[in-house]
Design a protein around this motif. Structure first.
Motif, PDB file in Angstrom:
ATOM      1  N   UNK A 181       9.418  -3.331  -5.784  1.00 30.47           N
ATOM      2  CA  UNK A 181       8.334  -3.665  -4.867  1.00 30.47           C
ATOM      3  C   UNK A 181       7.202  -2.642  -4.930  1.00 30.47           C
ATOM      4  N   UNK A 182       5.964  -3.139  -4.995  1.00 30.83           N
ATOM      5  CA  UNK A 182       4.808  -2.265  -4.974  1.00 30.83           C
ATOM      6  C   UNK A 182       4.549  -1.511  -6.262  1.00 30.83           C
ATOM      7  N   UNK A 183       5.243  -1.881  -7.342  1.00 34.90           N
ATOM      8  CA  UNK A 183       5.086  -1.211  -8.631  1.00 34.90           C
ATOM      9  C   UNK A 183       4.618  -2.228  -9.677  1.00 34.90           C
ATOM     10  N   UNK A 184       4.471  -1.797 -10.899  1.00 38.20           N
ATOM     11  CA  UNK A 184       4.093  -2.711 -11.975  1.00 38.20           C
ATOM     12  C   UNK A 184       5.186  -3.759 -12.204  1.00 38.20           C
ATOM     13  N   UNK A 185       6.412  -3.486 -11.736  1.00 35.66           N
ATOM     14  CA  UNK A 185       7.536  -4.412 -11.896  1.00 35.66           C
ATOM     15  C   UNK A 185       7.613  -5.429 -10.751  1.00 35.66           C
ATOM     16  N   UNK A 186       6.674  -5.415  -9.836  1.00 37.01           N
ATOM     17  CA  UNK A 186       6.727  -6.211  -8.606  1.00 37.01           C
ATOM     18  C   UNK A 186       6.989  -7.692  -8.894  1.00 37.01           C
ATOM     19  N   UNK A 239       9.898   6.812  -6.946  1.00 34.52           N
ATOM     20  CA  UNK A 239       9.266   5.987  -5.921  1.00 34.52           C
ATOM     21  C   UNK A 239       9.117   6.733  -4.604  1.00 34.52           C
ATOM     22  N   UNK A 240      10.086   7.611  -4.308  1.00 33.23           N
ATOM     23  CA  UNK A 240      10.036   8.390  -3.067  1.00 33.23           C
ATOM     24  C   UNK A 240      10.140   9.879  -3.397  1.00 33.23           C
ATOM     25  N   UNK A 241       9.102  10.463  -3.973  1.00 32.16           N
ATOM     26  CA  UNK A 241       9.166  11.866  -4.391  1.00 32.16           C
ATOM     27  C   UNK A 241       9.392  12.833  -3.230  1.00 32.16           C
ATOM     28  N   UNK A 242       8.975  12.433  -2.013  1.00 33.68           N
ATOM     29  CA  UNK A 242       9.160  13.299  -0.839  1.00 33.68           C
ATOM     30  C   UNK A 242      10.310  12.836   0.040  1.00 33.68           C
ATOM     31  N   UNK A 243      11.176  11.988  -0.517  1.00 36.75           N
ATOM     32  CA  UNK A 243      12.287  11.465   0.254  1.00 36.75           C
ATOM     33  C   UNK A 243      11.964  10.103   0.858  1.00 36.75           C
ATOM     34  N   UNK A 244      12.987   9.320   1.112  1.00 37.24           N
ATOM     35  CA  UNK A 244      12.816   7.959   1.624  1.00 37.24           C
ATOM     36  C   UNK A 244      12.225   7.958   3.030  1.00 37.24           C
ATOM     37  N   UNK A 245      11.262   7.070   3.243  1.00 35.96           N
ATOM     38  CA  UNK A 245      10.740   6.770   4.576  1.00 35.96           C
ATOM     39  C   UNK A 245      10.452   5.273   4.631  1.00 35.96           C
ATOM     40  N   UNK A 264       5.331  -8.586 -20.449  1.00 37.28           N
ATOM     41  CA  UNK A 264       5.944  -7.291 -20.154  1.00 37.28           C
ATOM     42  C   UNK A 264       5.165  -6.159 -20.828  1.00 37.28           C
ATOM     43  N   UNK A 265       4.861  -6.321 -22.113  1.00 37.06           N
ATOM     44  CA  UNK A 265       4.147  -5.277 -22.846  1.00 37.06           C
ATOM     45  C   UNK A 265       2.744  -5.065 -22.295  1.00 37.06           C
ATOM     46  N   UNK A 266       2.079  -6.139 -21.900  1.00 34.50           N
ATOM     47  CA  UNK A 266       0.729  -5.984 -21.354  1.00 34.50           C
ATOM     48  C   UNK A 266       0.748  -5.321 -19.979  1.00 34.50           C
ATOM     49  N   UNK A 267       1.799  -5.513 -19.227  1.00 31.27           N
ATOM     50  CA  UNK A 267       1.919  -4.795 -17.954  1.00 31.27           C
ATOM     51  C   UNK A 267       2.106  -3.305 -18.202  1.00 31.27           C
ATOM     52  N   UNK A 268       2.889  -2.968 -19.209  1.00 35.60           N
ATOM     53  CA  UNK A 268       3.045  -1.561 -19.564  1.00 35.60           C
ATOM     54  C   UNK A 268       1.719  -0.974 -20.041  1.00 35.60           C
ATOM     55  N   UNK A 269       0.967  -1.759 -20.814  1.00 35.54           N
ATOM     56  CA  UNK A 269      -0.359  -1.288 -21.275  1.00 35.54           C
ATOM     57  C   UNK A 269      -1.299  -1.096 -20.091  1.00 35.54           C
ATOM     58  N   UNK A 270      -1.194  -1.940 -19.072  1.00 35.33           N
ATOM     59  CA  UNK A 270      -2.042  -1.787 -17.885  1.00 35.33           C
ATOM     60  C   UNK A 270      -1.733  -0.450 -17.195  1.00 35.33           C
ATOM     61  N   UNK A 271      -0.448  -0.101 -17.094  1.00 31.63           N
ATOM     62  CA  UNK A 271      -0.082   1.181 -16.495  1.00 31.63           C
ATOM     63  C   UNK A 271      -0.623   2.344 -17.330  1.00 31.63           C
ATOM     64  N   UNK A 272      -0.548   2.210 -18.655  1.00 32.44           N
ATOM     65  CA  UNK A 272      -1.100   3.236 -19.542  1.00 32.44           C
ATOM     66  C   UNK A 272      -2.610   3.360 -19.358  1.00 32.44           C
ATOM     67  N   UNK A 303       4.343   3.505 -14.295  1.00 32.43           N
ATOM     68  CA  UNK A 303       4.646   2.138 -13.860  1.00 32.43           C
ATOM     69  C   UNK A 303       4.961   2.083 -12.373  1.00 32.43           C
ATOM     70  N   UNK A 304       5.613   3.114 -11.868  1.00 34.30           N
ATOM     71  CA  UNK A 304       5.988   3.149 -10.453  1.00 34.30           C
ATOM     72  C   UNK A 304       4.762   3.289  -9.557  1.00 34.30           C
ATOM     73  N   UNK A 305       3.779   4.081  -9.975  1.00 29.04           N
ATOM     74  CA  UNK A 305       2.594   4.306  -9.132  1.00 29.04           C
ATOM     75  C   UNK A 305       1.504   3.263  -9.377  1.00 29.04           C
ATOM     76  N   UNK A 306       1.603   2.489 -10.457  1.00 31.20           N
ATOM     77  CA  UNK A 306       0.600   1.459 -10.737  1.00 31.20           C
ATOM     78  C   UNK A 306       0.760   0.295  -9.765  1.00 31.20           C
ATOM     79  N   UNK A 307      -0.334  -0.341  -9.378  1.00 33.00           N
ATOM     80  CA  UNK A 307      -0.239  -1.479  -8.451  1.00 33.00           C
ATOM     81  C   UNK A 307       0.386  -2.692  -9.128  1.00 33.00           C
ATOM     82  N   UNK A 308       0.937  -3.616  -8.352  1.00 37.37           N
ATOM     83  CA  UNK A 308       1.505  -4.845  -8.924  1.00 37.37           C
ATOM     84  C   UNK A 308       0.476  -5.577  -9.776  1.00 37.37           C
ATOM     85  N   UNK A 309       0.923  -6.093 -10.925  1.00 40.50           N
ATOM     86  CA  UNK A 309       0.052  -6.779 -11.851  1.00 40.50           C
ATOM     87  C   UNK A 309       0.701  -8.091 -12.276  1.00 40.50           C
ATOM     88  N   UNK A 310      -0.046  -9.167 -12.227  1.00 41.73           N
ATOM     89  CA  UNK A 310       0.464 -10.473 -12.621  1.00 41.73           C
ATOM     90  C   UNK A 310      -0.117 -10.869 -13.977  1.00 41.73           C
TER      91      UNK A 310
END
Length: 277
Positions: free
Chosen positions: A41-46, A4-10, A89-97, A264-271
Motif C-alpha cells: 500500500x502506498x508504494x510503487x507496488x500498490x 516502509x517504517x524507518x522510524x518504527x510502525x505507526x 512491472x518493468x515500467x513501474x520500476x523505471x518510474x521509481x528510477x 520503490x517503497x517511497x515512490x507513489x502508486x503508479x498504474x
C-alpha cells in the motif's frame, strides 16, 4: 518493513505503535484500532497482484545487467502468462528510477554535452536526446566519467537544448561540446562556460574530445538495440532514466537491489494508465 517504517510502525489512522503481522497477506494490523495495511500500500507496488517475491526478482534482473532486461526475457524468467504483465512491472520500476534521478540535483564542475538521434531514419520515426556527463578525476588523478543526465527532445518545448541545460547543469559549469547550433549559444542565455569545438575539421579529435559522453551514448544505444531491439519514442525517457540510474550508482553495484527497493517503497502508486499517459 524497515524500509516502509524507518522510524518504527505507526498506524496511519490512530498513530498507535503496537501491531501484529498478518503473514498470509503480507500486511500488518494495528493493535489499537484494528486498521490493516498491506506491505504494498502506498508504494510503487500498490494494488499489484504480482507477488512481492516476483517484484524482488525483477529488481534483481533489471539491476544485475548493465543493459537491463527486456519484458520478453523477464516474462520467461518469472513465468508470467502475459507479456503485458512483465512490461508494466518493468515500467513501474523505471518510474521509481526516474523519480530518483530527477531528485538527484544538477551536474556541475566540468561536463561533456552532446545530442544523439534515436529511432529509424528510413521510417522518419526519430527523436533526439541530450546527454551530459560530468568529467572528474579518480583517486589516482586520472580523468574519468562522473554522473550522467539524459533526456529526449519533445515537440512541446521550443528550445530543448536550453531547457535541458537549465534543468540539469548548475551555474558556472564548464561545458565541452561540439559546434552544433543548438549548443554553442547556450552561454548567451545561461551562466555556463561553453567550450565548443568543431570535430569535423580535425579527425584526430575523434575519441578524444567528448570521449566520455560519446562512450555513454554508444553503450546506451547498444543496450537499447541489443536488449530491447529498439524502443518507442514515447517511452525513451523511461529507458534513459533506467540507464542513468544504474550508471550513477555503478560504484556501489552491490547495493543496487536494496537501493532500488527503497526507491520503490517511497515512490507513489503508479498504474499502467499513468505510464501510458
Amino acid at each position: 518493513f524497515k524500509l516502509k517504517y524507518p522510524d518504527g510502525y505507526r498506524c496511519k489512522r490512530c498513530r498507535y505503535e503496537l501491531h501484529h503481522e498478518i503473514a498470509h497477506r503480507d500486511a500488518w494490523q494495528c493493535g489499537g484500532c484494528g486498521y490493516q495495511e498491506s506491505a504494498k500500500a502506498g508504494t510503487i507496488f500498490h494494488k499489484s497482484r504480482i507477488k512481492l517475491t516476483d517484484w524482488f526478482q525483477a529488481i534483481y534482473e533489471i539491476t544485475i545487467s548493465k543493459g537491463g532486461v527486456s519484458a520478453l526475457e523477464l516474462q520467461s524468467r518469472l513465468g508470467f502468462g502475459s507479456y503485458k504483465t512483465a512490461w508494466g512491472l518493468l515500467h513501474k520500476l523505471r518510474r521509481a528510477m526516474q523519480l530518483r534521478e530527477e531528485a538527484g540535483g544538477r551536474l556541475g564542475g566540468s561536463i561533456e554535452l552532446d545530442g544523439a538521434m534515436f529511432g529509424r531514419r528510413k521510417t522518419g520515426n526519430q527523436t533526439t536526446a541530450y546527454f551530459a556527463v560530468e568529467v572528474t578525476r579518480n583517486a589516482q588523478g586520472k580523468e574519468c566519467a562522473g554522473r550522467l543526465k539524459a533526456s529526449k527532445v519533445t515537440k512541446q518545448r521550443r528550445d530543448d537544448a536550453f531547457w535541458f541545460a537549465e534543468e540539469n547543469l548548475a551555474d558556472g559549469t564548464v561545458v565541452r561540446t561540439d559546434a552544433g547550433r543548438d549548443l554553442v549559444h547556450l552561454g548567451q542565455h545561461l551562466d555556463l562556460d561553453i567550450q565548443p569545438l568543431n570535430m569535423s575539421r580535425d579527425a584526430s579529435l575523434n575519441g578524444v574530445w567528448l570521449k566520455w559522453v560519446h562512450r555513454v551514448i554508444g553503450n546506451i544505444k547498444g543496450a537499447l538495440h541489443g536488449v530491447h531491439h529498439g524502443v518507442s519514442q514515447k517511452y525513451l525517457d523511461a529507458y534513459l532514466a533506467e540507464h542513468c540510474y544504474r550508471f550513477n550508482r555503478r560504484a556501489s553495484r552491490q547495493k543496487l537491489q536494496s537501493r532500488l527497493l527503497q526507491a520503490c517503497v517511497v515512490a507513489p502508486p503508479t498504474t499502467l494508465a499513468d505510464i501510458a499517459a
